[in-house]
Write a protein that holds these residues in place. Structure first.
Motif, short mmCIF file in Angstrom:
data_model
loop_
_atom_site.label_atom_id
_atom_site.label_comp_id
_atom_site.label_asym_id
_atom_site.label_seq_id
_atom_site.Cartn_x
_atom_site.Cartn_y
_atom_site.Cartn_z
N ASN A 1 0.99 90.44 -29.00
CA ASN A 1 1.71 89.24 -28.58
C ASN A 1 3.07 89.63 -27.98
O ASN A 1 3.67 90.62 -28.36
CB ASN A 1 1.91 88.31 -29.77
CG ASN A 1 0.58 87.82 -30.33
OD1 ASN A 1 -0.27 87.34 -29.60
ND2 ASN A 1 0.39 87.96 -31.64
N ARG A 2 3.55 88.79 -27.06
CA ARG A 2 4.78 89.12 -26.34
C ARG A 2 5.69 87.91 -26.22
O ARG A 2 5.23 86.80 -25.99
CB ARG A 2 4.47 89.64 -24.94
CG ARG A 2 3.62 90.90 -24.89
CD ARG A 2 3.55 91.44 -23.47
NE ARG A 2 2.99 90.44 -22.56
CZ ARG A 2 3.11 90.50 -21.23
NH1 ARG A 2 3.81 91.47 -20.67
NH2 ARG A 2 2.55 89.60 -20.47
N ASP B 1 -2.79 88.66 -28.41
CA ASP B 1 -2.71 88.73 -26.95
C ASP B 1 -2.19 87.44 -26.33
O ASP B 1 -2.66 87.01 -25.27
CB ASP B 1 -4.06 89.10 -26.35
CG ASP B 1 -4.58 90.42 -26.87
OD1 ASP B 1 -3.78 91.36 -26.99
OD2 ASP B 1 -5.78 90.52 -27.18
N THR C 1 1.30 85.17 -24.96
CA THR C 1 2.57 85.48 -24.32
C THR C 1 3.39 84.22 -24.15
O THR C 1 2.87 83.18 -23.75
CB THR C 1 2.33 86.11 -22.93
OG1 THR C 1 1.55 87.29 -23.07
CG2 THR C 1 3.66 86.46 -22.26
N GLU D 1 -0.85 81.32 -23.32
CA GLU D 1 0.42 81.58 -22.64
C GLU D 1 1.24 80.30 -22.55
O GLU D 1 0.71 79.22 -22.28
CB GLU D 1 0.18 82.12 -21.24
CG GLU D 1 1.47 82.45 -20.49
CD GLU D 1 1.23 83.09 -19.13
OE1 GLU D 1 1.95 82.74 -18.18
OE2 GLU D 1 0.29 83.93 -19.03
#
Length: 210
Positions: A43-44, A64, A66, A88
């Protein structure tokens, strides 16, 4: 990464990795008293320059996903919530978000917010119903869907924006409205009600009292 008490850096990009979360922050950006809950990996959190984030919560219950926050944004006491994989949230520049707001992107969906939009407190934006509705053959009929909110959109207090919504630029969403995917995709209109409908057209708005 459990608690970020305060991070203020005058470098171009700050990268921090812990328990599968990568944090990148732009120049002159501040995170203060924010909480990150992570139960996945990959994760970002990517935050551009000159953005201020106070007392916000980032919840990752999958992998995964963002979040991208643009330049010169200002937000406090809100939550970004992710479930499942590959979600996202992408927020443009100069976006303002008040307290007790939740953006929830789940089941591999995306929430997109245009530049210079503002969100009053107690609003909720969700790409999923969180439960399955099945037809007579047991097939799910309520899949999650992306949400797109245009540039310079004013979302009033207590608004609920549901999956599949596409809101055009320069719109106003009146307080306590429930916005579904059936709204017209037109610029410069006011949407109000539950469910929300167009009540006025040919308008614009300014964050200042003129």
């Amino acid at each position: 990464m459990n608690i970020i008490k305060e991070i203020t850096r005058l470098i171009t990009v700050l990268k921090f990795r812990n328990k599968g979360v990568e944090l990148q922050m732009g120049k002159n950006t501040r995170l203060k008293h924010c909480k990150v809950k992570n139960k996945g990996k990959g994760n970002r959190i990517i935050i551009a320059a000159d953005t201020r984030i106070d007392r916000c919560k980032f919840t990752f219950l999958g992998s995964d996903s963002t979040i991208i926050i643009g330049n010169a944004c200002n937000m406090s006491d809100m939550e970004f919530h992710f479930e499942n994989k590959g979600n996202e949230i992408n927020i443009g520049d100069k976006v303002g978000i008040a307290r007790n707001v939740q953006f929830a992107a789940c089941e591999g969906t995306k929430i997109t917010i245009g530049d210079e939009s503002i969100f009053a407190h107690d609003t909720l934006i969700r790409t999923t119903d969180s439960h399955s509705i099945l037809d007579s053959e047991g097939k799910r009929i309520n899949p999650a869907q992306d949400i797109v909110i245009g540039k310079h959109v004013w979302v009033g207090l207590g608004v609920l924006i549901l999956k599949g919504c596409r809101i055009a630029d320069n719109n106003i969403i009146a307080a306590k409205s429930l916005v579904s995917s059936k709204i017209p995709y037109e610029e410069n209109i006011i949407l109000a009600g539950s469910p929300a409908k167009k009540i006025k057209e040919g308008i614009s708005w300014d964050p200042n009292l003129l």
